[in-house]
Design an enzyme around this catalytic site. Structure first.
Site, PDB file in Angstrom:
ATOM      1  N   ASP A  10       0.858  -1.165   0.000  1.00 52.79           N
ATOM      2  CA  ASP A  10       0.000   0.000   0.000  1.00 52.79           C
ATOM      3  C   ASP A  10       0.907   1.232   0.000  1.00 52.79           C
ATOM      4  O   ASP A  10       2.072   1.152   0.388  1.00 52.79           O
ATOM      5  CB  ASP A  10      -0.891  -0.023   1.249  1.00 52.79           C
ATOM      6  N   ASP A  12      -0.237   5.183   0.567  1.00 50.79           N
ATOM      7  CA  ASP A  12      -0.577   6.196   1.565  1.00 50.79           C
ATOM      8  C   ASP A  12      -0.582   5.589   2.968  1.00 50.79           C
ATOM      9  O   ASP A  12      -1.361   4.691   3.255  1.00 50.79           O
ATOM     10  CB  ASP A  12      -1.958   6.787   1.280  1.00 50.79           C
ATOM     11  N   LYS A 182      -9.710  -3.191  -2.534  1.00 50.95           N
ATOM     12  CA  LYS A 182      -9.539  -3.926  -1.284  1.00 50.95           C
ATOM     13  C   LYS A 182     -10.646  -3.555  -0.302  1.00 50.95           C
ATOM     14  O   LYS A 182     -10.978  -2.385  -0.196  1.00 50.95           O
ATOM     15  CB  LYS A 182      -8.171  -3.566  -0.673  1.00 50.95           C
ATOM     16  N   ASP A 207      -1.693  -0.369   5.978  1.00 52.21           N
ATOM     17  CA  ASP A 207      -1.953   0.304   7.254  1.00 52.21           C
ATOM     18  C   ASP A 207      -3.411   0.258   7.679  1.00 52.21           C
ATOM     19  O   ASP A 207      -3.748   0.811   8.729  1.00 52.21           O
ATOM     20  CB  ASP A 207      -1.493   1.768   7.174  1.00 52.21           C
TER      21      ASP A 207
END
Length: 260
Positions: A10, A12, A182, A207
């Site tokens: 991922d 960000d 996702k 995250d």
């Protein structure tokens, strides 16, 4: 992690925050490459296309090309092709998302679209939201690129597509018919085929519990949570979603991978 051949990263909150790399980001890529493993930046953020992400990563000192990036916008374009063919769609999304969708043969239509697509629109206007709600009330198919509620930033969480979904639901009473990104396993299926790997050889590093980790767990991949973005340790302890590994940030993960 010895059996992992592909790391899905991922962006960000995991690899960078705003315009700053997170501690250990470049070191992690160096370790992955030195061990003959692969990586792919996999993001739900549909506000940018692969080209824009590559430009940003290169500005941050990461030498990648568009083959190293896969977005929920691309996954949405592929989903639409498979389900509806090349479509006329009304888009609540950025110019970059429009560019991505059109590159797969779809067209943007204001007056008489076949369906509505909702993305992370950092260029949103009331006019666009109002038009989308009118069309959604007519029972047009309604597709969202991803469900993320907030997007991390240096200033704090910013409203993402999930927040727009909630707004539209309050107005129309409808939720999207399909949410592509996702934790939907569609993106994993595409990646698995592209790299010719079983999901047991893939790890998702992210995250967010409700997207990144759910995505990995549902898909049979390794789930690695970093606490450098949206999820706090308190969030993790309260959650029923339990990743296989939890680390403070990607720097810790790099050291673990290096040690084997």
């Amino acid at each position: 992690m010895r059996d992992v051949e592909l790391f899905l990263l991922d962006m960000d909150g995991t690899f960078y925050l705003g315009d700053k790399l997170i501690r250990g980001a470049l070191e992690f890529l160096d370790v992955v490459k030195s061990q003959g493993k692969n990586f792919l930046f996999l993001t739900n953020n549909s506000s940018k296309g692969p080209r824009q992400y590559v430009e940003k990563l290169r500005r941050l000192g990461v030498n990648v090309d568009e083959t190293h990036v896969f977005t929920s916008g691309e996954a949405t374009a592929l989903f639409l092709l498979e389900r509806y063919g090349k479509t006329k769609l009304f888009l609540v999304g950025t110019k970059a998302l429009e560019e991505t969708l059109c590159s797969y043969g779809h067209t943007i239509e204001w007056r008489d679209p076949q369906l509505v697509v909702l993305g992370y629109d950092t260029e949103v206007t009331y006019e666009k939201l109002a038009r989308a709600c009118l069309l959604i009330r007519r029972n047009l198919p309604y597709i969202a690129t991803h469900p993320d509620i907030n997007c991390p930033s240096e200033e704090g969480p910013l409203p993402d597509t999930g927040s727009f979904i909630a707004l539209i639901e309050r107005s129309t009473g409808r939720l999207p018919d399909y949410v592509v990104g996702k934790p939907n396993s569609l993106m994993m299926q595409i990646v698995s085929k592209r790299f010719n790997l079983p999901t047991s050889k893939i790890a998702m590093v992210g995250d967010r519990l409700y997207t990144d980790m759910e995505f990995a767990i549902r898909s049979g991949a390794m789930a690695i949570l970093v606490l450098s973005g949206e999820t706090t340790r308190e969030d993790f302890e309260r959650s029923s979603t339990k990743p296989h590994l939890v680390v403070e940030d990607i720097a810790v993960l790099a050291r673990m991978l290096e040690r084997g």
